[in-house]
Design a protein around this motif. Structure first.
Motif, PDB file in Angstrom:
ATOM      1  N   VAL A  33       0.838  -1.098  -0.025  1.00 16.49           N
ATOM      2  CA  VAL A  33       0.020   0.033   0.150  1.00 16.49           C
ATOM      3  C   VAL A  33       0.859   1.277   0.133  1.00 16.49           C
ATOM      4  O   VAL A  33       1.790   1.403   0.905  1.00 16.49           O
ATOM      5  CB  VAL A  33      -0.913   0.039   1.386  1.00 16.49           C
ATOM      6  CG1 VAL A  33      -1.642   1.402   1.249  1.00 16.49           C
ATOM      7  CG2 VAL A  33      -1.801  -1.239   1.315  1.00 16.49           C
ATOM      8  N   THR A  34       0.703   1.942  -0.927  1.00 16.45           N
ATOM      9  CA  THR A  34       1.121   3.493  -0.797  1.00 16.45           C
ATOM     10  C   THR A  34       0.351   4.498  -0.708  1.00 16.45           C
ATOM     11  O   THR A  34      -0.892   4.423  -0.913  1.00 16.45           O
ATOM     12  CB  THR A  34       1.998   3.612  -2.231  1.00 16.45           C
ATOM     13  OG1 THR A  34       0.861   3.610  -3.260  1.00 16.45           O
ATOM     14  CG2 THR A  34       3.134   2.547  -2.750  1.00 16.45           C
ATOM     15  N   LEU A  35       0.720   5.338   0.227  1.00 13.59           N
ATOM     16  CA  LEU A  35      -0.258   6.584   0.807  1.00 13.59           C
ATOM     17  C   LEU A  35      -0.673   7.343  -0.650  1.00 13.59           C
ATOM     18  O   LEU A  35      -1.354   8.123  -0.447  1.00 13.59           O
ATOM     19  CB  LEU A  35       0.500   7.324   1.699  1.00 13.59           C
ATOM     20  CG  LEU A  35       0.796   6.683   3.038  1.00 13.59           C
ATOM     21  CD1 LEU A  35       1.335   7.777   4.004  1.00 13.59           C
ATOM     22  CD2 LEU A  35      -0.565   6.355   3.750  1.00 13.59           C
ATOM     23  N   GLY A  36       0.034   7.234  -1.795  1.00 11.76           N
ATOM     24  CA  GLY A  36      -0.204   8.382  -2.940  1.00 11.76           C
ATOM     25  C   GLY A  36       0.720   9.604  -3.051  1.00 11.76           C
ATOM     26  O   GLY A  36       1.608   9.547  -2.623  1.00 11.76           O
ATOM     27  N   ILE A  54      -4.056  12.373  -1.256  1.00 13.90           N
ATOM     28  CA  ILE A  54      -4.786  11.776  -2.107  1.00 13.90           C
ATOM     29  C   ILE A  54      -4.303  10.075  -2.353  1.00 13.90           C
ATOM     30  O   ILE A  54      -2.995   9.801  -2.458  1.00 13.90           O
ATOM     31  CB  ILE A  54      -4.449  12.298  -3.562  1.00 13.90           C
ATOM     32  CG1 ILE A  54      -4.662  13.712  -3.469  1.00 13.90           C
ATOM     33  CG2 ILE A  54      -5.403  11.675  -4.703  1.00 13.90           C
ATOM     34  CD1 ILE A  54      -5.837  14.385  -3.165  1.00 13.90           C
ATOM     35  N   HIS A  55      -5.245   9.376  -2.278  1.00 10.48           N
ATOM     36  CA  HIS A  55      -4.905   7.709  -2.410  1.00 10.48           C
ATOM     37  C   HIS A  55      -5.740   7.424  -3.508  1.00 10.48           C
ATOM     38  O   HIS A  55      -7.074   7.558  -3.359  1.00 10.48           O
ATOM     39  CB  HIS A  55      -4.964   7.105  -1.354  1.00 10.48           C
ATOM     40  CG  HIS A  55      -4.782   5.514  -1.441  1.00 10.48           C
ATOM     41  ND1 HIS A  55      -3.418   5.057  -1.374  1.00 10.48           N
ATOM     42  CD2 HIS A  55      -5.604   4.463  -1.397  1.00 10.48           C
ATOM     43  CE1 HIS A  55      -3.428   3.633  -1.621  1.00 10.48           C
ATOM     44  NE2 HIS A  55      -4.838   3.393  -1.648  1.00 10.48           N
ATOM     45  N   LEU A  56      -5.275   6.741  -4.627  1.00 16.37           N
ATOM     46  CA  LEU A  56      -6.024   6.544  -5.886  1.00 16.37           C
ATOM     47  C   LEU A  56      -5.805   4.849  -5.749  1.00 16.37           C
ATOM     48  O   LEU A  56      -5.310   4.025  -5.261  1.00 16.37           O
ATOM     49  CB  LEU A  56      -5.632   6.784  -7.181  1.00 16.37           C
ATOM     50  CG  LEU A  56      -5.449   8.246  -7.347  1.00 16.37           C
ATOM     51  CD1 LEU A  56      -4.938   8.498  -8.624  1.00 16.37           C
ATOM     52  CD2 LEU A  56      -6.848   8.849  -7.169  1.00 16.37           C
ATOM     53  N   PRO A  57      -7.241   4.240  -6.225  1.00 21.82           N
ATOM     54  CA  PRO A  57      -7.111   2.802  -6.550  1.00 21.82           C
ATOM     55  C   PRO A  57      -5.781   2.232  -7.172  1.00 21.82           C
ATOM     56  O   PRO A  57      -5.471   2.992  -7.957  1.00 21.82           O
ATOM     57  CB  PRO A  57      -8.376   2.408  -7.207  1.00 21.82           C
ATOM     58  CG  PRO A  57      -9.452   3.630  -6.814  1.00 21.82           C
ATOM     59  CD  PRO A  57      -8.411   4.793  -6.733  1.00 21.82           C
TER      60      PRO A  57
END
Length: 379
Positions: A33-36, A54-57
């Motif tokens: 998982v990356t925070l974006g 911002i976190h995108l799919p």
């Protein structure tokens, strides 16, 4: 609902697809998982720069879908933002649709979202509602592929703001999540807004979910708030309250429970136990689309699971139909080509299977499942 039942709900969140560990296997040195990205928006309404997280799919860049948006208040609390981002990634397409996460940092503290202590002036929280409506939401909708479905999440003082926003502008969001909301702040004002404010004449479906713990002194405040709400709410408005046992202020499990309640029957299918038809599966997601007011495509993971188990049941005609549908709906999806490759392999069409596996690898060169099956064809 008792805490044992709530914990049971959380324990059932297990994604039943062969891709569950794919990303971890492919990139062991990369975070799953990356925070974006960190961004910001200059607000004229608030007269300051608002930091955003911002976190995108995961597949946002390669997909053509539009996504519902969840707005989180207080994303400067990085551990909390990371928990929301990872939960959305983990549950996405299995228990809930994939969602865009927009965090609004509150470097001044979430106390900024409350009325002033001296005279209970609500100018600042009113301005933040205006900021959402006239600046932030148009900015997000213009920059990202968003579906017309929005959710607001806040905890503690931010939870108060979530409730306050609902009572002042109920149409702004479709769902409101309030964790341990500070309802002891201006309770009479909140009750009056319930009795005679915008919520009273609401004609569109809206949903509020409050979660708190019995050990934080909120029971009486929540009970009085919901008593007034029950007596005055319109038919189109629904709400749910969960009091947990000994979980402290802003319980850690709140977000998962919020999502499970918002999408209680998103994916009821378990083809390993009961093989359904493609028509029945797609009709289910058509009904969900009507319920939530935006297109919810049948998730590619659900299609693949159905197709994979159909192959195992030796019904190759139905399996081919399933993966042909997947190719039509998700032409950019590596799983669509990989699944059709499995069908061709089972049909004995080895050259066609090779082409499909190679196409999957063109989309994702690190797709280990396609690599392994392609290698099997060569052996």
């Amino acid at each position: 609902m008792k805490i044992t039942k709530l914990l049971t709900l959380i324990c059932i969140i297990v994604l039943n697809t062969v891709f569950a560990q794919e990303k971890a296997e492919n990139d062991p040195d990369e975070p799953v998982v990356t925070l974006g990205e960190i961004s910001s928006l200059q607000s004229k309404v608030l007269n300051k720069t608002i930091p955003l997280s911002i976190h995108l799919p995961e597949n946002y860049d390669s997909s053509r879908k539009s996504y519902p948006v969840l707005y989180m208040l207080g994303s400067d609390y990085r551990a909390r933002f990371a928990m929301l981002a990872s939960t959305l990634d983990y549950m996405g397409e299995g228990q809930i649709p994939e969602m865009i996460l927009i965090g609004i940092d509150l470097p001044e503290g979430n106390r900024i979202l409350l009325p002033t202590r001296e005279n209970q002036d609500t100018t600042i929280p009113d301005n933040y509602i205006n900021f959402f409506e006239t600046e932030l939401m148009p900015h997000v909708d213009n920059k990202y592929r968003t579906a017309p479905f929005r959710v607001l999440f806040g905890g503690s003082n931010s939870g108060f703001f979530t409730v306050y926003t609902l009572l002042n502008n109920p149409l702004l969001f479709n769902g409101y999540f309030a964790s341990s909301p500070s309802l002891m702040v201006i309770p009479e004002v909140l009750q009056q807004k319930i009795k005679s404010g915008s919520l009273k004449t609401l004609s569109k479906n809206r949903f509020l979910h409050i979660i708190y713990s019995d050990d934080e002194g909120l029971t009486n405040h929540v009970s009085e708030f919901t008593r007034v709400l029950t007596e005055n709410k319109p038919e189109s408005f629904t709400y749910k309250v969960d009091e947990l046992e000994n979980q402290g202020h802003v319980p850690a499990m709140d977000f998962t429970l919020f999502l499970l309640t918002l999408y209680p029957d998103f994916n009821p299918f378990n083809p390993g136990e009961n093989l359904e038809s493609l028509d029945k599966v797609t009709q289910h997601f058509d009904r969900l689309s009507k319920r939530y007011g935006y297109e919810i495509k049948t998730p590619i993971s659900v299609i693949f699971n159905l197709g994979f188990h159909t192959i195992r049941s030796k019904n190759l005609i139905a399996a081919e139909e399933i993966f042909q549908y997947s190719l039509e709906v998700y032409p950019e999806g590596k799983e669509s080509y990989f699944g059709m490759g499995l069908v061709r392999k089972a049909q004995g069409q080895l050259e066609s299977a090779r082409v499909m596996f190679e196409k999957a690898l063109t989309i994702d060169p690190d797709f280990s499942l396609a690599k392994r099956w392609l290698q099997r064809l060569k052996n």
